[in-house]
Design a protein around this motif. Sequence first.
Motif, PDB file in Angstrom:
ATOM      1  N   UNK A  85      44.541  45.360  38.024  1.00 28.83           N
ATOM      2  CA  UNK A  85      45.336  46.515  38.434  1.00 28.83           C
ATOM      3  C   UNK A  85      46.785  46.107  38.666  1.00 28.83           C
ATOM      4  N   UNK A  86      46.958  44.965  39.289  1.00 29.85           N
ATOM      5  CA  UNK A  86      48.311  44.440  39.544  1.00 29.85           C
ATOM      6  C   UNK A  86      49.052  44.195  38.235  1.00 29.85           C
ATOM      7  N   UNK A  87      48.371  43.570  37.272  1.00 33.14           N
ATOM      8  CA  UNK A  87      49.009  43.266  35.986  1.00 33.14           C
ATOM      9  C   UNK A  87      49.348  44.536  35.212  1.00 33.14           C
ATOM     10  N   UNK A  88      48.391  45.441  35.113  1.00 31.34           N
ATOM     11  CA  UNK A  88      48.602  46.663  34.336  1.00 31.34           C
ATOM     12  C   UNK A  88      49.695  47.523  34.947  1.00 31.34           C
ATOM     13  N   UNK A  89      49.658  47.675  36.269  1.00 31.61           N
ATOM     14  CA  UNK A  89      50.664  48.498  36.935  1.00 31.61           C
ATOM     15  C   UNK A  89      52.035  47.850  36.872  1.00 31.61           C
ATOM     16  N   UNK A  90      52.088  46.527  37.002  1.00 34.33           N
ATOM     17  CA  UNK A  90      53.368  45.832  36.946  1.00 34.33           C
ATOM     18  C   UNK A  90      54.021  45.928  35.577  1.00 34.33           C
ATOM     19  N   UNK A  91      53.237  45.705  34.525  1.00 34.73           N
ATOM     20  CA  UNK A  91      53.766  45.790  33.160  1.00 34.73           C
ATOM     21  C   UNK A  91      54.243  47.205  32.853  1.00 34.73           C
ATOM     22  N   UNK A  92      53.430  48.196  33.199  1.00 36.38           N
ATOM     23  CA  UNK A  92      53.784  49.588  32.909  1.00 36.38           C
ATOM     24  C   UNK A  92      55.012  50.028  33.690  1.00 36.38           C
TER      25      UNK A  92
END
Length: 275
Positions: free
Chosen positions: A71-78
Amino acid sequence: MPKTGKTPKLLIVAASAVIGLVLVAVLAPWISPYDPLAQDILARLKGPSAAHWLGADQFGRDLLSRLIHGLRASLGISAAAVIVALLIGGTLGLVAAYYRGWTERIVMRCMDVLFAFPVILLAIGVIAMLGPGSGPTAIAIAVVYTPIFARLLRGPALVVAESDFVMNARAIGASDARIIFVHMLPNLASVLLVQTSLLLSAAILVEASLSFLGLGTQPPAPSLGTMLSEGRNVLLLSPWSAVFSGVAILILAFALNLLGDVLRDTLDPRLRGEQ
């Protein structure tokens, strides 16, 4: 009966859901029960238990920990991609609306070229040039959404550019940069806020799609799309990775989309008085 009585409650619910998800992503290193890369061979493909609340994947890695870090990775990239697209696309849209003429034609025709490509195809093309990974994925999503912000701001900016306070600012000799960013931009804040929330929801899906195809976040780093891709290979043996990552993507995209819809209904004066 106007919608104004119901909208604030829904806005609180949507904002609370988004804030809660963001907090989970930010606090991931501290709240995840295990290292997302740590392997427990004895727990491979096992379902939810006291030791692993959401089960473990085919390598024995804790799914809850990987879900939180994913969740951290996906939200950060987006979020990074949408912010970059907002800064570049929004600036281009404001400049095109303010200067008009050849500046507007050149800027908007360049945006039309990007619009001619399907979203995923354009993103894959950018990643093909830069190589797979989190950074190229963020750049690809930013390229995809830059023309959307440019077109979005150009329309209302054309109206604001002809308003009395902009004309008065020109008359007293204010610089173009001051007029654009101090006088025009604040009057477009509501439009930007709504569209940023909606595009962030769409960016989550694009990032998950690219990671699912193996073009985004690279293993063994956790990502919601990567977890979904890995889970499909053992779907019949242990569906937990695919199920929980898919539900996480759904909840995250739904919460952001709901927030955008509620903000639009709340901030748009044409919708406030509707039944």
